[in-house]
Design a protein around this motif. Structure first.
Motif, PDB file in Angstrom:
ATOM      1  N   GLY A  17       0.793  -1.221   0.000  1.00 34.27           N
ATOM      2  CA  GLY A  17       0.000   0.000   0.000  1.00 34.27           C
ATOM      3  C   GLY A  17       0.823   1.268   0.000  1.00 34.27           C
ATOM      4  N   ALA A  18       1.851   1.324  -0.837  1.00 41.94           N
ATOM      5  CA  ALA A  18       2.757   2.480  -0.881  1.00 41.94           C
ATOM      6  C   ALA A  18       2.237   3.520  -1.869  1.00 41.94           C
ATOM      7  CB  ALA A  18       4.161   2.023  -1.273  1.00 41.94           C
ATOM      8  N   ALA A  19       1.475   4.494  -1.377  1.00 37.84           N
ATOM      9  CA  ALA A  19       0.769   5.421  -2.262  1.00 37.84           C
ATOM     10  C   ALA A  19       1.705   6.331  -3.051  1.00 37.84           C
ATOM     11  CB  ALA A  19      -0.214   6.254  -1.450  1.00 37.84           C
ATOM     12  N   MET A  20       2.696   6.913  -2.382  1.00 37.94           N
ATOM     13  CA  MET A  20       3.592   7.816  -3.107  1.00 37.94           C
ATOM     14  C   MET A  20       4.421   7.050  -4.131  1.00 37.94           C
ATOM     15  SD  MET A  20       4.623  10.941  -3.638  1.00 37.94           S
ATOM     16  CE  MET A  20       4.270  12.008  -2.235  1.00 37.94           C
ATOM     17  N   TYR A  21       4.891   5.889  -3.766  1.00 39.31           N
ATOM     18  CA  TYR A  21       5.687   5.076  -4.697  1.00 39.31           C
ATOM     19  C   TYR A  21       4.886   4.774  -5.960  1.00 39.31           C
ATOM     20  CZ  TYR A  21       8.635   1.240  -6.372  1.00 39.31           C
ATOM     21  OH  TYR A  21       9.435   0.419  -7.133  1.00 39.31           O
ATOM     22  N   GLU A  22       3.634   4.326  -5.788  1.00 39.81           N
ATOM     23  CA  GLU A  22       2.797   3.987  -6.938  1.00 39.81           C
ATOM     24  C   GLU A  22       2.441   5.236  -7.743  1.00 39.81           C
ATOM     25  OE1 GLU A  22       2.259   1.048  -8.026  1.00 39.81           O
ATOM     26  OE2 GLU A  22       3.179   0.027  -6.325  1.00 39.81           O
ATOM     27  N   SER A  23       2.269   6.356  -7.067  1.00 34.88           N
ATOM     28  CA  SER A  23       1.965   7.602  -7.762  1.00 34.88           C
ATOM     29  C   SER A  23       3.138   8.057  -8.612  1.00 34.88           C
ATOM     30  CB  SER A  23       1.585   8.684  -6.749  1.00 34.88           C
ATOM     31  OG  SER A  23       0.403   8.337  -6.050  1.00 34.88           O
ATOM     32  N   LEU A  24       4.346   7.926  -8.065  1.00 33.08           N
ATOM     33  CA  LEU A  24       5.526   8.297  -8.841  1.00 33.08           C
ATOM     34  C   LEU A  24       5.676   7.411 -10.072  1.00 33.08           C
ATOM     35  CD1 LEU A  24       8.017   8.848  -5.886  1.00 33.08           C
ATOM     36  CD2 LEU A  24       7.052  10.627  -7.350  1.00 33.08           C
TER      37      LEU A  24
ATOM     38  N   GLY B 150      -1.937   5.127   4.061  1.00 33.42           N
ATOM     39  CA  GLY B 150      -2.773   6.226   3.595  1.00 33.42           C
ATOM     40  C   GLY B 150      -2.364   6.728   2.227  1.00 33.42           C
ATOM     41  N   GLY B 151      -3.285   7.479   1.594  1.00 33.09           N
ATOM     42  CA  GLY B 151      -3.034   8.013   0.262  1.00 33.09           C
ATOM     43  C   GLY B 151      -2.304   9.344   0.308  1.00 33.09           C
ATOM     44  N   ILE B 152      -2.026   9.887  -0.889  1.00 35.39           N
ATOM     45  CA  ILE B 152      -1.374  11.199  -0.963  1.00 35.39           C
ATOM     46  C   ILE B 152      -2.344  12.273  -1.439  1.00 35.39           C
ATOM     47  CG2 ILE B 152       0.838  10.091  -1.452  1.00 35.39           C
ATOM     48  CD1 ILE B 152       0.602  11.293  -4.321  1.00 35.39           C
ATOM     49  N   GLY B 153      -3.589  11.883  -1.746  1.00 35.16           N
ATOM     50  CA  GLY B 153      -4.586  12.835  -2.207  1.00 35.16           C
ATOM     51  C   GLY B 153      -4.510  13.036  -3.704  1.00 35.16           C
ATOM     52  N   LEU B 154      -5.613  12.793  -4.381  1.00 29.80           N
ATOM     53  CA  LEU B 154      -5.621  12.947  -5.839  1.00 29.80           C
ATOM     54  C   LEU B 154      -5.425  14.400  -6.262  1.00 29.80           C
ATOM     55  CD1 LEU B 154      -8.481  10.464  -6.843  1.00 29.80           C
ATOM     56  CD2 LEU B 154      -6.006  10.085  -6.821  1.00 29.80           C
ATOM     57  N   GLU B 155      -5.726  15.330  -5.374  1.00 30.70           N
ATOM     58  CA  GLU B 155      -5.539  16.758  -5.662  1.00 30.70           C
ATOM     59  C   GLU B 155      -4.282  17.285  -4.956  1.00 30.70           C
ATOM     60  OE1 GLU B 155      -7.502  18.158  -7.855  1.00 30.70           O
ATOM     61  OE2 GLU B 155      -8.638  16.283  -7.990  1.00 30.70           O
ATOM     62  N   ASN B 156      -3.291  16.440  -4.821  1.00 33.92           N
ATOM     63  CA  ASN B 156      -2.059  16.791  -4.105  1.00 33.92           C
ATOM     64  C   ASN B 156      -1.466  18.098  -4.645  1.00 33.92           C
ATOM     65  OD1 ASN B 156       1.036  16.648  -3.682  1.00 33.92           O
ATOM     66  ND2 ASN B 156       0.264  15.042  -2.330  1.00 33.92           N
ATOM     67  N   ARG B 157      -1.167  19.030  -3.727  1.00 37.72           N
ATOM     68  CA  ARG B 157      -0.698  20.359  -4.126  1.00 37.72           C
ATOM     69  C   ARG B 157       0.812  20.515  -4.051  1.00 37.72           C
ATOM     70  NH1 ARG B 157      -3.714  24.007   0.006  1.00 37.72           N
ATOM     71  NH2 ARG B 157      -3.159  22.209   1.296  1.00 37.72           N
ATOM     72  N   TYR B 158       1.459  19.822  -3.108  1.00 39.92           N
ATOM     73  CA  TYR B 158       2.867  20.091  -2.849  1.00 39.92           C
ATOM     74  C   TYR B 158       3.771  18.859  -2.937  1.00 39.92           C
ATOM     75  CZ  TYR B 158       0.986  24.419  -0.781  1.00 39.92           C
ATOM     76  OH  TYR B 158       0.336  25.604  -0.570  1.00 39.92           O
ATOM     77  N   THR B 159       3.454  17.831  -2.150  1.00 38.19           N
ATOM     78  CA  THR B 159       4.459  16.799  -1.896  1.00 38.19           C
ATOM     79  C   THR B 159       4.767  15.930  -3.102  1.00 38.19           C
ATOM     80  OG1 THR B 159       2.826  15.216  -1.000  1.00 38.19           O
ATOM     81  CG2 THR B 159       3.872  16.735   0.552  1.00 38.19           C
ATOM     82  N   PHE B 160       3.780  15.648  -3.944  1.00 34.23           N
ATOM     83  CA  PHE B 160       4.062  14.798  -5.104  1.00 34.23           C
ATOM     84  C   PHE B 160       5.127  15.444  -5.988  1.00 34.23           C
ATOM     85  CE2 PHE B 160       3.347  13.716  -9.584  1.00 34.23           C
ATOM     86  CZ  PHE B 160       3.580  12.351  -9.526  1.00 34.23           C
ATOM     87  N   ALA B 161       4.968  16.707  -6.319  1.00 32.83           N
ATOM     88  CA  ALA B 161       5.921  17.388  -7.205  1.00 32.83           C
ATOM     89  C   ALA B 161       7.297  17.499  -6.557  1.00 32.83           C
ATOM     90  CB  ALA B 161       5.396  18.771  -7.577  1.00 32.83           C
ATOM     91  N   ILE B 162       7.333  17.793  -5.248  1.00 39.42           N
ATOM     92  CA  ILE B 162       8.622  17.943  -4.581  1.00 39.42           C
ATOM     93  C   ILE B 162       9.381  16.622  -4.552  1.00 39.42           C
ATOM     94  CG2 ILE B 162       9.769  18.512  -2.407  1.00 39.42           C
ATOM     95  CD1 ILE B 162       7.383  20.415  -1.848  1.00 39.42           C
ATOM     96  N   VAL B 163       8.688  15.553  -4.170  1.00 44.93           N
ATOM     97  CA  VAL B 163       9.346  14.237  -4.133  1.00 44.93           C
ATOM     98  C   VAL B 163       9.766  13.814  -5.537  1.00 44.93           C
ATOM     99  CG1 VAL B 163       9.022  11.787  -3.602  1.00 44.93           C
ATOM    100  CG2 VAL B 163       8.175  13.526  -2.018  1.00 44.93           C
ATOM    101  N   ARG B 164       8.891  14.012  -6.499  1.00 46.15           N
ATOM    102  CA  ARG B 164       9.213  13.653  -7.892  1.00 46.15           C
ATOM    103  C   ARG B 164      10.471  14.353  -8.378  1.00 46.15           C
ATOM    104  NH1 ARG B 164       5.107  16.338 -11.569  1.00 46.15           N
ATOM    105  NH2 ARG B 164       6.488  18.078 -11.010  1.00 46.15           N
ATOM    106  N   ASP B 165      10.624  15.629  -8.045  1.00 48.51           N
ATOM    107  CA  ASP B 165      11.702  16.435  -8.620  1.00 48.51           C
ATOM    108  C   ASP B 165      12.994  16.408  -7.810  1.00 48.51           C
ATOM    109  OD1 ASP B 165       9.817  17.115 -10.497  1.00 48.51           O
ATOM    110  OD2 ASP B 165       9.525  19.172  -9.770  1.00 48.51           O
ATOM    111  N   LEU B 166      12.906  16.278  -6.497  1.00 46.41           N
ATOM    112  CA  LEU B 166      14.092  16.464  -5.653  1.00 46.41           C
ATOM    113  C   LEU B 166      14.656  15.185  -5.052  1.00 46.41           C
ATOM    114  CD1 LEU B 166      13.210  19.729  -3.678  1.00 46.41           C
ATOM    115  CD2 LEU B 166      14.333  19.480  -5.906  1.00 46.41           C
ATOM    116  N   VAL B 167      13.906  14.098  -5.116  1.00 49.86           N
ATOM    117  CA  VAL B 167      14.335  12.849  -4.479  1.00 49.86           C
ATOM    118  C   VAL B 167      14.915  11.922  -5.535  1.00 49.86           C
ATOM    119  CG1 VAL B 167      13.570  10.831  -3.176  1.00 49.86           C
ATOM    120  CG2 VAL B 167      12.671  13.102  -2.612  1.00 49.86           C
ATOM    121  N   GLU B 168      16.135  11.430  -5.269  1.00 47.48           N
ATOM    122  CA  GLU B 168      16.829  10.611  -6.271  1.00 47.48           C
ATOM    123  C   GLU B 168      16.222   9.223  -6.422  1.00 47.48           C
ATOM    124  OE1 GLU B 168      19.270  13.967  -6.300  1.00 47.48           O
ATOM    125  OE2 GLU B 168      18.410  12.934  -4.584  1.00 47.48           O
TER     126      GLU B 168
END
Length: 331
Positions: free
Chosen positions: A208-215, A235-253
């Motif tokens: 159930g790794a929501a951010m991993y699957e979203s990335l 828990g989920g990351i929210g389908l209307e995610n405003r901040y964390t999805f983009a930050i993790v996508r762009d800054l995390v190796e």
């Protein structure tokens, strides 16, 4: 890129929370250094006042409220640690707090939230279902404090990044438990602003790794929430995610998955070798290192994010080995 949260806001958050949050130690780990063949240190954030990093973001969010919002109170949805942090910060600030939880949240975490004076609403079998109750209360006038996708919360978590760079300026790799991404986002923003060469690595459970699957999908997606030793990472990351999805996508190796038996081994290792009591999510970085999924090539710092697990379960894990771990993860 502008993510809506600046280094200045993180530095301001450090001032905002200084009277509520303690600066937690960074210590070297001899056992993990031997295992990895490079210097490994641990950020002992599980020794925070409420037993997890969540107090940083909650305290900053409460400090940033308007007087009108303080009067109406705050509401949060949580897998346990955020709720406890909001309850504590609200109690310190003299603000009413309602914490919405699912039936999957362990009883010890529910009891701890109630003990801090917050009102508890238990709804449904997932964090998403509990969030619906929180949204209802927000519509009635309370201020919703997201466990991760909230700029004041992210800025508060970013204060950890400032401390880690100060404590271990030679660090090359920073390893952070990953759920909705508030902790990893805040740390990434702080560290990349000062040391863009440092590599950020997120670690989460395979169930159930929501951010991993979203990335993987390239956009926020829903996943089924299931029981795990790393319940704090659910828990989920929210389908209307405003901040964390983009930050993790762009800054995390890199983002890594670890299995339940690896989490169990990491909890046991932390106790036996490091004399630290960790919940499953907090042990994710140790699990990645011990399993060989993470093979760092330079000085590495692991964030130990929380200690709020049932102590009977902890005893089974550290005394019973794999069979007890399986039983605990399915309980």
């Amino acid at each position: 890129m502008d993510y809506g949260i600046t280094l200045t806001e993180i530095e301001t958050a450090r001032e905002n929370i200084s009277g509520t949050v303690v600066r937690t130690p960074t210590v070297p780990s001899l056992s993990l250094t031997r295992h990895a063949g490079v210097p490994v240190s641990l950020k002992l954030e599980h020794t925070q006042v409420t037993g997890s990093f969540k107090l940083r973001g909650a305290a900053n969010a409460l400090a940033s409220l308007s007087e009108a919002a303080r009067t109406k109170g705050v509401v949060a949805v949580s897998t346990g640690n955020h709720g406890r942090a909001v309850a504590h910060a609200a109690k310190v600030a003299g603000v009413k707090a309602v914490i919405c939880l699912s039936e999957l949240v362990p009883a010890n975490k529910v009891d701890a939230i109630r003990a801090l004076g917050a009102e508890v609403h238990i709804t449904g079998r997932s964090q998403d279902e509990a969030e619906k109750e929180a949204m209802r209360l927000e519509r009635e006038g309370m201020t919703f404090i997201s466990p991760f996708d909230h700029k004041d919360v992210i800025a508060g978590q970013g204060t950890l990044g400032l401390e880690m760079l100060e404590d271990m300026p030679e660090v090359k790799n920073v390893v952070v438990p990953l759920s909705g991404g508030g902790l990893l986002s805040g740390i990434a923003l702080a560290i990349k602003a000062r040391r863009p060469d440092v590599r950020l690595i997120g670690v989460t459970m395979s169930r159930g790794a929501a951010m991993y699957e979203s990335l993987k999908a390239g956009h926020p997606v829903e996943v089924e929430e299931v029981e795990s030793l790393a319940d704090s990472l659910g828990g989920g990351i929210g389908l209307e995610n405003r901040y964390t999805f983009a930050i993790v996508r762009d800054l995390v190796e890199r983002c890594l998955l670890v299995e339940e038996d690896e989490l169990a081994e990491a909890i046991s290792h932390a106790y036996r070798e490091e004399q630290q009591v960790l919940e499953g999510g907090a042990a994710a970085g140790i699990a990645a290192l011990l399993s060989g999924r993470l093979k760092p090539d330079g000085p590495t710092l692991l964030v130990l994010s929380g200690r709020n697990l049932d102590m009977d379960q902890h005893c089974r894990l550290v005394c019973g080995g794999g069979a007890a771990a399986k039983e605990a993860s399915n309980a």
